[in-house]
Design a protein around this motif. Structure first.
Motif, PDB file in Angstrom:
ATOM      1  N   GLY A  75       0.827  -1.206   0.000  1.00  0.00           N
ATOM      2  CA  GLY A  75       0.000   0.000   0.000  1.00  0.00           C
ATOM      3  C   GLY A  75       0.859   1.252   0.000  1.00  0.00           C
ATOM      4  O   GLY A  75       0.603   2.196  -0.744  1.00  0.00           O
TER       5      GLY A  75
ATOM      6  N   VAL B 144       0.946   4.174  -2.895  1.00  0.00           N
ATOM      7  CA  VAL B 144       0.629   5.602  -2.762  1.00  0.00           C
ATOM      8  C   VAL B 144       1.865   6.480  -2.939  1.00  0.00           C
ATOM      9  O   VAL B 144       1.737   7.658  -3.241  1.00  0.00           O
ATOM     10  CB  VAL B 144      -0.095   5.945  -1.438  1.00  0.00           C
ATOM     11  CG1 VAL B 144      -1.413   5.210  -1.333  1.00  0.00           C
ATOM     12  CG2 VAL B 144       0.768   5.663  -0.229  1.00  0.00           C
TER      13      VAL B 144
ATOM     14  N   ASN C  73      -5.146  -6.125  -1.398  1.00  0.00           N
ATOM     15  CA  ASN C  73      -5.565  -4.891  -0.731  1.00  0.00           C
ATOM     16  C   ASN C  73      -4.484  -3.819  -0.782  1.00  0.00           C
ATOM     17  O   ASN C  73      -4.778  -2.638  -0.957  1.00  0.00           O
ATOM     18  CB  ASN C  73      -5.976  -5.175   0.704  1.00  0.00           C
ATOM     19  CG  ASN C  73      -7.346  -5.826   0.775  1.00  0.00           C
ATOM     20  OD1 ASN C  73      -8.352  -5.183   0.539  1.00  0.00           O
ATOM     21  ND2 ASN C  73      -7.386  -7.111   1.044  1.00  0.00           N
TER      22      ASN C  73
ATOM     23  N   SER D 233      -4.613  -0.151  -3.044  1.00  0.00           N
ATOM     24  CA  SER D 233      -4.984   0.859  -2.055  1.00  0.00           C
ATOM     25  C   SER D 233      -4.791   2.233  -2.668  1.00  0.00           C
ATOM     26  O   SER D 233      -3.991   2.423  -3.577  1.00  0.00           O
ATOM     27  CB  SER D 233      -4.127   0.718  -0.800  1.00  0.00           C
ATOM     28  OG  SER D 233      -2.801   1.051  -1.079  1.00  0.00           O
ATOM     29  N   LYS D 234      -5.567   3.191  -2.174  1.00  0.00           N
ATOM     30  CA  LYS D 234      -5.387   4.554  -2.646  1.00  0.00           C
ATOM     31  C   LYS D 234      -5.754   5.539  -1.555  1.00  0.00           C
ATOM     32  O   LYS D 234      -6.402   5.184  -0.580  1.00  0.00           O
ATOM     33  CB  LYS D 234      -6.199   4.814  -3.912  1.00  0.00           C
ATOM     34  CG  LYS D 234      -7.640   4.430  -3.836  1.00  0.00           C
ATOM     35  CD  LYS D 234      -8.311   4.741  -5.182  1.00  0.00           C
ATOM     36  CE  LYS D 234      -9.595   3.980  -5.334  1.00  0.00           C
ATOM     37  NZ  LYS D 234      -9.724   3.218  -6.541  1.00  0.00           N
ATOM     38  N   GLY D 235      -5.310   6.768  -1.740  1.00  0.00           N
ATOM     39  CA  GLY D 235      -5.706   7.816  -0.813  1.00  0.00           C
ATOM     40  C   GLY D 235      -4.800   7.974   0.385  1.00  0.00           C
ATOM     41  O   GLY D 235      -5.273   8.190   1.488  1.00  0.00           O
TER      42      GLY D 235
ATOM     43  N   GLN E  70      -4.331   7.095   5.084  1.00  0.00           N
ATOM     44  CA  GLN E  70      -5.595   6.514   5.510  1.00  0.00           C
ATOM     45  C   GLN E  70      -5.946   5.299   4.655  1.00  0.00           C
ATOM     46  O   GLN E  70      -6.426   4.282   5.158  1.00  0.00           O
ATOM     47  CB  GLN E  70      -6.692   7.566   5.400  1.00  0.00           C
ATOM     48  CG  GLN E  70      -7.907   7.204   6.204  1.00  0.00           C
ATOM     49  CD  GLN E  70      -9.052   8.154   5.937  1.00  0.00           C
ATOM     50  OE1 GLN E  70      -8.938   9.073   5.130  1.00  0.00           O
ATOM     51  NE2 GLN E  70     -10.153   7.924   6.621  1.00  0.00           N
ATOM     52  N   GLY E  71      -5.687   5.422   3.357  1.00  0.00           N
ATOM     53  CA  GLY E  71      -5.951   4.312   2.442  1.00  0.00           C
ATOM     54  C   GLY E  71      -5.133   3.087   2.793  1.00  0.00           C
ATOM     55  O   GLY E  71      -5.620   1.953   2.728  1.00  0.00           O
TER      56      GLY E  71
ATOM     57  N   THR F  42      -6.735   1.457   5.795  1.00  0.00           N
ATOM     58  CA  THR F  42      -7.910   0.688   5.401  1.00  0.00           C
ATOM     59  C   THR F  42      -7.506  -0.620   4.737  1.00  0.00           C
ATOM     60  O   THR F  42      -8.072  -1.680   5.018  1.00  0.00           O
ATOM     61  CB  THR F  42      -8.767   1.503   4.409  1.00  0.00           C
ATOM     62  OG1 THR F  42      -8.887   2.825   4.915  1.00  0.00           O
ATOM     63  CG2 THR F  42     -10.133   0.891   4.233  1.00  0.00           C
ATOM     64  N   ALA F  43      -6.506  -0.542   3.860  1.00  0.00           N
ATOM     65  CA  ALA F  43      -6.050  -1.740   3.146  1.00  0.00           C
ATOM     66  C   ALA F  43      -5.575  -2.794   4.138  1.00  0.00           C
ATOM     67  O   ALA F  43      -5.879  -3.985   3.997  1.00  0.00           O
ATOM     68  CB  ALA F  43      -4.929  -1.382   2.171  1.00  0.00           C
TER      69      ALA F  43
END
Ligand SMILES: Nc1ncnc2c1ncn2[C@@H]1O[C@H](COP(=O)(O)OP(=O)(O)O)[C@@H](O)[C@H]1O
Ligand SMILES: [Mg+2]
Lengths: 271, 257
Positions: free
Chosen positions: B119, B123, B217, B221-223, B226-227, B230-231
């Motif tokens: 992740g 990003v 995941n 993942s993105k963002g 925070q992303g 979440t992932a």
């Protein structure tokens, strides 16, 4: 009469007729959001083109479409006259081998030391021996003004300007024919920005490469560019030389280079 | 009307996600089987998934073996069947406890770290950078992780089997006062290879699921930070659920009478 015999060597001859990169009618939508609305762009071999435009106008998306990291919904992209959108992954890899890219945040691999980052394309892509690759990496680091003792540091230990330099060294390590720069000066102080601009100009010149830079920094654009194109609402609305941009009457371009909040470009609060 | 539309949207999202995961899985399998292979990456994942997970797996399976001995003894005493303790320990540990415990522990440890690592690489554009350096992220990042999960989990579970049985033995002999020899003979007479084999098959499937969900995941993942968070959560939750579901399915396949 024997002109057809020359056809196979055509690619190596600087040829004004086949643009290095040609985008025609490129569209890209994310969900309901039209980011690219028919981008047409030609980049000549050996020229340095800069795309300017506000944040979130799709500059990075344009680059990623050319690189094959995103696939456009519609339109065609040609590199050296070859359609790169309908290529097999294998052919695509061959094309990517002649492209170098400096990412916005440098995108250095933080699990690897600086020299391994710079030499990554040589070690993995060209299967070069470690010792030879390290030597080239150190040479390229010197070219961007970094000394040998940086080579064994890790990206986490570097400042923003140093990361950009290492990213630049990595982008030029395999002597690519095309180099992309995504906002090379964003996040740097004005002096460091100028240093990076100079490095970009000298590196591109040394390689004789075709360069495509995207930025919203006009000082950087003036320094790097042979020609400047402006991206607005998913289209190239203006293209011309550095001299021409100072004299243009296009109100969008004028507003952008003046950095003014008043004009035809409206920034909606939603963005 | 709004309600029906909502249901429709949920269904569409579900099938879209399932389709995406399916395509991802096929791509992963394909890239595991075709060159180039990155042996250095593979080896470091063996170390990460196998070696460094050993302590938690050893600890949990030992205690699981111990507690099952204790529970069976106190439970079976009600029907005067205390003699079955060694067999129950054998069955429970090899068929269920070792694979499921190891699977869940490794899901928390490895699934989370794979999702967080990929992740972050996503990003910060490191995955894009790999592609531009002519290296396929599926082969360089994902295949080594998935192969390591597939091969290391059975090894961990085999070790867990041994330790779980030992844990049961210790409780049986030193706390519940079984005769040591007869406890061992009981186990020996009762055990069948299929018990261990089914557990190892489960382990392989769980290892695949853990690495697959961790990579999936993380990879998509993105963002920003925070992303990535979440992932990581999604990787652990989805692989834990899938482990329990597949645990049932595989048991059904092996032991349907
Ligand atoms: N992978 C993606 N998924 C969804 N939306 C995206 C994606 N990449 C970019 N976008 C959207 O496209 C728009 C343009 O992004 P970008 O090209 O990064 O802008 P910039 O011109 O600042 O480089 C942004 O609004 C962004 O939200
Ligand atoms: Mg950008």
């Amino acid at each position: 009469m024997f002109s057809f015999l020359k056809k196979s060597t055509k690619k190596t001859i600087p040829n004004g007729h086949v643009p290095k990169i040609k985008m025609t009618g490129v569209y890209k939508t994310f969900g309901e959001k039209n980011v690219l609305n028919g981008v047409d762009l030609e980049i000549k071999k050996g020229e340095s083109l800069v795309i300017i435009g506000g944040s979130g106008t799709g500059k990075s998306v344009t680059l990623k479409c050319i690189l094959g990291l995103l696939s456009p919904d519609k339109g065609s992209i040609k590199i050296d006259g070859e359609d790169v959108l309908n290529m097999s992954p294998h052919e695509r890899e061959r094309i990517n081998k002649q492209i170098g890219m400096l990412f916005q945040g440098a995108a250095l691999f933080d699990s690897m030391s600086v020299w391994e980052n710079v030499a990554f394309g040589l070690l993995q892509g060209q299967k070069m021996r470690k010792k030879a690759a390290r030597a080239i990496a150190i040479e390229k680091l010197a070219q961007v003004g970094l000394t040998e003792d940086v080579a064994d540091m890790y990206p986490a230990d570097l400042s923003g300007g140093m990361k950009k330099r290492v990213g630049l060294a990595r982008a030029i390590a395999t002597n690519p024919e095309i180099i992309f720069f995504d906002e090379p000066t964003t996040g740097l102080d004005p002096i460091m920005s100028d240093v990076i601009n100079d490095l970009i100009v000298s590196c591109v010149k040394k390689l004789g490469a075709t360069a495509l830079t995207i930025t919203h920094d006009m000082a950087s654009a003036r320094k790097i560019a042979d020609r400047i194109a402006m991206l607005y609402e998913g289209k190239i609305i203006w293209i011309g030389t550095v001299k021409e941009i100072e004299k243009t009457t296009n109100p969008y371009v004028r507003q952008f280079i003046a950095g003014s909040a008043t004009g035809p470009i409206h920034i909606s609060a939603k963005e | 009307m709004e309600f029906i539309r909502l249901i429709g949207r949920v269904f569409i999202n579900f099938f879209e996600a399932a389709g995406r995961l399916g395509i991802f899985t096929l791509k992963v399998i394909y890239s595991c089987l075709t060159p180039p292979f990155y042996f250095k990456q593979l080896f470091s994942q063996f170390l990460e998934v196998g070696f460094y997970s050993l302590p938690v797996v050893a600890l949990t399976t030992t205690f699981a073996g111990m507690v099952i001995a204790l529970q069976t003894y106190t439970g079976f005493a009600r029907v005067s069947a205390e003699g079955a303790v060694s067999m129950v320990v054998w069955i429970a540990v090899t068929r269920e406890l070792a694979p499921v415990m190891a699977g869940l522990m490794v899901a928390g440890r490895i699934g989370a770290s794979m999702a967080a690592e990929l992740g972050t690489m996503r990003v910060t554009e490191q995955i894009d950078a790999l592609t531009t350096l002519s290296t396929d992220p599926f082969k360089y990042l994902i295949s080594p992780r998935v192969i390591a999960g597939l091969l290391m989990l059975p090894i961990l579970v085999l070790i867990g089997d041994v330790l779980g049985i030992c844990g049961g033995y210790l409780i049986g002999v030193y706390k519940l006062d079984f005769n040591a020899t007869s406890y061992l003979v009981n186990t020996w007479n009762f055990m069948k290879p299929i018990d261990v084999i089914s557990g190892l098959v489960k382990a392989g499937v769980f290892g695949f699921i853990i690495a697959l969900m961790g990579c999936y995941n993380g990879f998509y993942s993105k963002g920003g930070a925070q992303g990535v968070g979440t992932a990581t959560t999604n990787a652990v939750v989805s692989s834990s659920i899938l482990i329990l579901v597949f645990n049932y399915i595989i048991t059904e396949i092996f032991f349907r009478t």
